[in-house]
Design a protein around this motif. Structure first.
Motif, PDB file in Angstrom:
ATOM      1  N   THR A   1       3.748   3.485  33.144  1.00  0.00           N
ATOM      2  CA  THR A   1       2.568   4.354  33.285  1.00  0.00           C
ATOM      3  C   THR A   1       2.926   5.787  33.662  1.00  0.00           C
ATOM      4  O   THR A   1       2.082   6.507  34.196  1.00  0.00           O
ATOM      5  CB  THR A   1       1.620   3.774  34.360  1.00  0.00           C
TER       6      THR A   1
ATOM      7  N   TYR B   1     -10.479   2.261  36.841  1.00  0.00           N
ATOM      8  CA  TYR B   1      -9.170   1.650  36.590  1.00  0.00           C
ATOM      9  C   TYR B   1      -9.158   0.150  36.892  1.00  0.00           C
ATOM     10  O   TYR B   1      -8.560  -0.620  36.154  1.00  0.00           O
ATOM     11  CB  TYR B   1      -8.097   2.352  37.436  1.00  0.00           C
TER      12      TYR B   1
ATOM     13  N   ARG C   1      -5.719  -4.280  40.630  1.00  0.00           N
ATOM     14  CA  ARG C   1      -4.799  -5.162  39.907  1.00  0.00           C
ATOM     15  C   ARG C   1      -5.110  -6.624  40.205  1.00  0.00           C
ATOM     16  O   ARG C   1      -5.413  -6.994  41.351  1.00  0.00           O
ATOM     17  CB  ARG C   1      -3.341  -4.833  40.223  1.00  0.00           C
ATOM     18  N   ARG C   2      -5.021  -7.453  39.205  1.00  0.00           N
ATOM     19  CA  ARG C   2      -5.459  -8.842  39.315  1.00  0.00           C
ATOM     20  C   ARG C   2      -4.587  -9.670  40.242  1.00  0.00           C
ATOM     21  O   ARG C   2      -5.060 -10.662  40.818  1.00  0.00           O
ATOM     22  CB  ARG C   2      -5.497  -9.474  37.925  1.00  0.00           C
ATOM     23  N   ASP C   3      -3.341  -9.307  40.350  1.00  0.00           N
ATOM     24  CA  ASP C   3      -2.426 -10.082  41.193  1.00  0.00           C
ATOM     25  C   ASP C   3      -2.259  -9.443  42.572  1.00  0.00           C
ATOM     26  O   ASP C   3      -1.201  -9.575  43.195  1.00  0.00           O
ATOM     27  CB  ASP C   3      -1.066 -10.232  40.513  1.00  0.00           C
ATOM     28  N   LEU C   4      -3.281  -8.750  43.057  1.00  0.00           N
ATOM     29  CA  LEU C   4      -3.169  -8.015  44.316  1.00  0.00           C
ATOM     30  C   LEU C   4      -2.784  -8.936  45.474  1.00  0.00           C
ATOM     31  O   LEU C   4      -1.950  -8.570  46.310  1.00  0.00           O
ATOM     32  CB  LEU C   4      -4.483  -7.291  44.628  1.00  0.00           C
TER      33      LEU C   4
ATOM     34  N   THR D   1       0.862  -9.627  45.365  1.00  0.00           N
ATOM     35  CA  THR D   1       1.699  -8.469  45.675  1.00  0.00           C
ATOM     36  C   THR D   1       1.734  -8.161  47.167  1.00  0.00           C
ATOM     37  O   THR D   1       2.636  -7.450  47.624  1.00  0.00           O
ATOM     38  CB  THR D   1       1.210  -7.217  44.931  1.00  0.00           C
TER      39      THR D   1
ATOM     40  N   CYS E   1       0.252   8.405  35.464  1.00  0.00           N
ATOM     41  CA  CYS E   1       0.281   8.215  36.912  1.00  0.00           C
ATOM     42  C   CYS E   1      -0.049   9.493  37.679  1.00  0.00           C
ATOM     43  O   CYS E   1      -0.871   9.492  38.591  1.00  0.00           O
ATOM     44  CB  CYS E   1       1.651   7.678  37.329  1.00  0.00           C
TER      45      CYS E   1
ATOM     46  N   HIS F   1      -4.258  -0.312  42.277  1.00  0.00           N
ATOM     47  CA  HIS F   1      -4.360  -0.552  40.831  1.00  0.00           C
ATOM     48  C   HIS F   1      -3.005  -0.528  40.144  1.00  0.00           C
ATOM     49  O   HIS F   1      -2.741  -1.325  39.240  1.00  0.00           O
ATOM     50  CB  HIS F   1      -5.254   0.514  40.188  1.00  0.00           C
ATOM     51  N   CYS F   2      -2.136   0.367  40.580  1.00  0.00           N
ATOM     52  CA  CYS F   2      -0.893   0.672  39.874  1.00  0.00           C
ATOM     53  C   CYS F   2       0.023  -0.547  39.777  1.00  0.00           C
ATOM     54  O   CYS F   2       0.280  -1.221  40.772  1.00  0.00           O
ATOM     55  CB  CYS F   2      -0.173   1.810  40.597  1.00  0.00           C
ATOM     56  N   PRO F   3       0.574  -0.825  38.582  1.00  0.00           N
ATOM     57  CA  PRO F   3       1.472  -1.976  38.431  1.00  0.00           C
ATOM     58  C   PRO F   3       2.927  -1.672  38.776  1.00  0.00           C
ATOM     59  O   PRO F   3       3.743  -2.587  38.819  1.00  0.00           O
ATOM     60  CB  PRO F   3       1.346  -2.308  36.937  1.00  0.00           C
ATOM     61  N   GLU F   4       3.250  -0.409  39.010  1.00  0.00           N
ATOM     62  CA  GLU F   4       4.639  -0.017  39.236  1.00  0.00           C
ATOM     63  C   GLU F   4       5.082  -0.334  40.661  1.00  0.00           C
ATOM     64  O   GLU F   4       4.338  -0.119  41.615  1.00  0.00           O
ATOM     65  CB  GLU F   4       4.816   1.483  38.980  1.00  0.00           C
TER      66      GLU F   4
END
Length: 213
Positions: free
Chosen positions: A126, A45, A48-51, A54, A130, A179-182
Protein backbone atom coordinates in the motif's frame (compact mmCIF):
# COMPACT_ATOMS: atom_id res chain seq x y z
CA UNK A 1 -7.93 60.29 25.17
CA UNK A 2 -4.46 60.31 26.65
CA UNK A 3 -2.26 57.23 26.61
CA UNK A 4 -2.34 56.83 30.39
CA UNK A 5 -6.13 56.98 30.38
CA UNK A 6 -6.33 54.37 27.61
CA UNK A 7 -4.00 52.01 29.47
CA UNK A 8 -6.01 52.45 32.66
CA UNK A 9 -9.26 51.76 30.80
CA UNK A 10 -7.88 48.58 29.22
CA UNK A 11 -6.40 47.40 32.51
CA UNK A 12 -9.71 47.95 34.28
CA UNK A 13 -11.38 45.48 31.92
CA UNK A 14 -8.65 42.85 32.20
CA UNK A 15 -9.79 39.51 33.53
CA UNK A 16 -7.66 36.55 34.60
CA UNK A 17 -7.40 33.69 32.14
CA UNK A 18 -8.74 30.38 33.37
CA UNK A 19 -6.10 27.88 34.40
CA UNK A 20 -5.29 25.23 31.78
CA UNK A 21 -7.39 27.10 29.19
CA UNK A 22 -5.06 26.09 26.35
CA UNK A 23 -5.01 22.42 27.35
CA UNK A 24 -8.82 22.39 27.68
CA UNK A 25 -9.42 23.91 24.26
CA UNK A 26 -6.98 21.59 22.58
CA UNK A 27 -8.45 18.60 24.42
CA UNK A 28 -11.85 19.69 23.13
CA UNK A 29 -10.39 19.85 19.62
CA UNK A 30 -9.20 16.27 20.03
CA UNK A 31 -12.57 15.22 21.42
CA UNK A 32 -14.26 16.66 18.32
CA UNK A 33 -11.71 15.67 15.69
CA UNK A 34 -10.67 12.19 16.81
CA UNK A 35 -14.14 10.57 16.51
CA UNK A 36 -14.43 12.09 13.04
CA UNK A 37 -11.06 10.57 12.13
CA UNK A 38 -12.20 7.18 13.42
CA UNK A 39 -15.46 7.50 11.46
CA UNK A 40 -13.48 8.39 8.32
CA UNK A 41 -11.33 5.30 8.75
CA UNK A 42 -14.30 3.01 9.41
CA UNK A 43 -16.54 4.20 6.58
CA UNK A 44 -13.91 5.02 3.94
CA UNK A 45 -11.42 2.19 4.55
CA UNK A 46 -12.80 -0.24 7.11
CA UNK A 47 -11.24 -1.95 10.12
CA UNK A 48 -9.03 -4.87 9.14
CA UNK A 49 -10.89 -8.14 9.48
CA UNK A 50 -8.19 -9.92 11.42
CA UNK A 51 -7.80 -7.13 13.99
CA UNK A 52 -8.36 -9.43 16.98
CA UNK A 53 -5.64 -11.77 15.73
CA UNK A 54 -3.19 -8.92 15.13
CA UNK A 55 -3.52 -7.85 18.76
CA UNK A 56 -1.15 -10.73 19.57
CA UNK A 57 1.53 -9.53 17.13
CA UNK A 58 4.23 -7.22 18.58
CA UNK A 59 4.63 -5.23 15.35
CA UNK A 60 0.98 -4.25 15.43
CA UNK A 61 1.56 -2.54 18.76
CA UNK A 62 4.67 -0.85 17.40
CA UNK A 63 2.58 0.44 14.48
CA UNK A 64 -0.12 1.67 16.84
CA UNK A 65 1.90 3.03 19.75
CA UNK A 66 4.64 4.87 17.90
CA UNK A 67 2.25 7.39 16.29
CA UNK A 68 0.17 7.50 19.48
CA UNK A 69 3.29 8.63 21.36
CA UNK A 70 3.85 11.31 18.73
CA UNK A 71 0.26 12.48 19.19
CA UNK A 72 0.67 12.77 22.96
CA UNK A 73 3.95 14.62 22.58
CA UNK A 74 2.36 16.89 19.99
CA UNK A 75 -0.42 17.73 22.45
CA UNK A 76 2.13 18.69 25.10
CA UNK A 77 4.00 20.82 22.57
CA UNK A 78 1.04 22.62 21.11
CA UNK A 79 -0.52 23.53 24.44
CA UNK A 80 2.81 25.06 25.49
CA UNK A 81 3.25 26.93 22.23
CA UNK A 82 -0.32 28.23 22.50
CA UNK A 83 0.68 30.38 25.48
CA UNK A 84 3.04 33.36 25.38
CA UNK A 85 6.28 32.97 27.29
CA UNK A 86 5.98 29.23 27.95
CA UNK A 87 9.17 27.34 27.17
CA UNK A 88 9.06 24.24 25.04
CA UNK A 89 12.31 22.90 26.52
CA UNK A 90 12.88 19.25 25.63
CA UNK A 91 9.26 18.54 24.66
CA UNK A 92 10.29 18.18 21.01
CA UNK A 93 12.09 14.99 22.02
CA UNK A 94 8.71 13.41 22.59
CA UNK A 95 8.04 13.76 18.87
CA UNK A 96 11.56 13.00 17.67
CA UNK A 97 12.39 9.94 19.81
CA UNK A 98 9.55 7.66 18.58
CA UNK A 99 10.46 8.51 14.99
CA UNK A 100 14.16 7.83 15.60
CA UNK A 101 13.33 4.53 17.28
CA UNK A 102 11.15 3.32 14.43
CA UNK A 103 13.87 4.37 11.97
CA UNK A 104 16.41 2.34 13.93
CA UNK A 105 14.03 -0.62 14.10
CA UNK A 106 13.31 -0.38 10.38
CA UNK A 107 16.99 -0.22 9.46
CA UNK A 108 17.85 -3.17 11.71
CA UNK A 109 15.00 -5.27 10.28
CA UNK A 110 16.04 -4.39 6.72
CA UNK A 111 19.70 -5.29 7.33
CA UNK A 112 18.85 -8.61 8.96
CA UNK A 113 16.35 -9.67 6.29
CA UNK A 114 17.39 -11.84 3.32
CA UNK A 115 18.25 -9.72 0.29
CA UNK A 116 15.35 -11.03 -1.78
CA UNK A 117 12.84 -9.98 0.93
CA UNK A 118 14.07 -6.44 1.48
CA UNK A 119 12.15 -4.80 -1.32
CA UNK A 120 8.84 -6.23 -0.10
CA UNK A 121 9.56 -4.94 3.41
CA UNK A 122 10.02 -1.41 2.07
CA UNK A 123 7.24 -1.19 -0.50
CA UNK A 124 4.63 -3.48 1.03
CA UNK A 125 1.26 -3.53 -0.72
CA UNK A 126 0.00 0.00 0.00
CA UNK A 127 2.95 2.39 -0.38
CA UNK A 128 1.15 4.34 -3.12
CA UNK A 129 -1.75 5.29 -0.83
CA UNK A 130 -0.43 5.07 2.73
CA UNK A 131 1.02 8.58 2.96
CA UNK A 132 -2.12 10.32 1.75
CA UNK A 133 -4.45 8.04 3.72
CA UNK A 134 -2.73 9.02 6.97
CA UNK A 135 -2.89 12.71 6.11
CA UNK A 136 -6.55 12.42 5.12
CA UNK A 137 -7.56 10.63 8.32
CA UNK A 138 -5.62 13.21 10.35
CA UNK A 139 -7.52 16.09 8.72
CA UNK A 140 -10.40 16.41 11.24
CA UNK A 141 -8.01 16.65 14.20
CA UNK A 142 -5.77 18.99 12.20
CA UNK A 143 -8.58 21.44 11.42
CA UNK A 144 -10.01 21.32 14.95
CA UNK A 145 -6.60 21.94 16.53
CA UNK A 146 -5.89 24.94 14.29
CA UNK A 147 -9.29 26.42 15.14
CA UNK A 148 -8.49 25.97 18.83
CA UNK A 149 -5.06 27.57 18.37
CA UNK A 150 -6.64 30.54 16.60
CA UNK A 151 -8.56 31.32 19.78
CA UNK A 152 -5.38 31.18 21.90
CA UNK A 153 -2.19 33.25 21.85
CA UNK A 154 0.71 31.50 20.11
CA UNK A 155 3.70 33.81 19.69
CA UNK A 156 5.51 31.35 17.39
CA UNK A 157 2.76 30.60 14.87
CA UNK A 158 4.74 28.37 12.52
CA UNK A 159 6.02 26.19 15.36
CA UNK A 160 2.58 26.06 16.95
CA UNK A 161 1.08 24.99 13.64
CA UNK A 162 3.76 22.33 13.21
CA UNK A 163 3.04 21.02 16.71
CA UNK A 164 -0.67 20.88 15.92
CA UNK A 165 0.27 18.98 12.78
CA UNK A 166 2.33 16.51 14.82
CA UNK A 167 -0.55 15.93 17.20
CA UNK A 168 -3.03 15.36 14.38
CA UNK A 169 -0.55 13.28 12.37
CA UNK A 170 0.09 10.95 15.28
CA UNK A 171 -3.62 10.59 15.93
CA UNK A 172 -4.35 9.98 12.25
CA UNK A 173 -1.62 7.37 11.86
CA UNK A 174 -2.73 5.54 15.01
CA UNK A 175 -6.31 5.41 13.71
CA UNK A 176 -5.14 4.31 10.27
CA UNK A 177 -3.18 1.47 11.90
CA UNK A 178 -6.51 -0.21 12.66
CA UNK A 179 -7.03 -0.59 8.90
CA UNK A 180 -3.52 -0.85 7.47
CA UNK A 181 -2.33 -4.38 6.57
CA UNK A 182 1.37 -3.49 6.69
CA UNK A 183 3.52 -4.67 9.59
CA UNK A 184 7.10 -4.48 8.30
CA UNK A 185 9.25 -2.06 10.26
CA UNK A 186 10.97 -0.59 7.15
CA UNK A 187 7.55 0.23 5.69
CA UNK A 188 6.54 2.04 8.86
CA UNK A 189 9.86 3.86 9.04
CA UNK A 190 9.42 5.29 5.55
CA UNK A 191 5.77 5.62 4.60
CA UNK A 192 4.18 6.18 8.01
CA UNK A 193 6.75 8.84 8.83
CA UNK A 194 6.18 10.51 5.46
CA UNK A 195 2.43 10.44 6.01
CA UNK A 196 2.88 12.05 9.42
CA UNK A 197 5.28 14.63 8.04
CA UNK A 198 2.63 16.06 5.70
CA UNK A 199 0.40 17.51 8.46
CA UNK A 200 3.48 18.83 10.27
CA UNK A 201 4.65 20.69 7.16
CA UNK A 202 1.13 21.89 6.40
CA UNK A 203 0.70 23.06 9.98
CA UNK A 204 3.88 25.09 9.82
CA UNK A 205 2.87 26.75 6.54
CA UNK A 206 -0.75 27.40 7.50
CA UNK A 207 0.14 28.40 11.05
CA UNK A 208 2.61 31.02 9.82
CA UNK A 209 -0.27 32.81 8.10
CA UNK A 210 -3.37 31.84 10.06
CA UNK A 211 -2.07 32.15 13.62
CA UNK A 212 -0.28 35.48 13.36
CA UNK A 213 -1.65 38.18 15.63
Amino acid sequence: MKTDELVALLAARAEPVQRHAAARRLALALAVGLPLSVATMVFEYGVRRDLVQTLFWPMFWVKLLFPACVAVAGFVLVQRLARPGVRVRAAWLGVAVPVLLVWALGLAAWLMAPVDERAAMVWGQTWRTCVFNIAFIALPVFVASLVALKSLAPTRPALAGAAAGAMSAGAGAAVYALHCPELAAPFLAIWYVMGMALPVAAGALIGHRMLRW
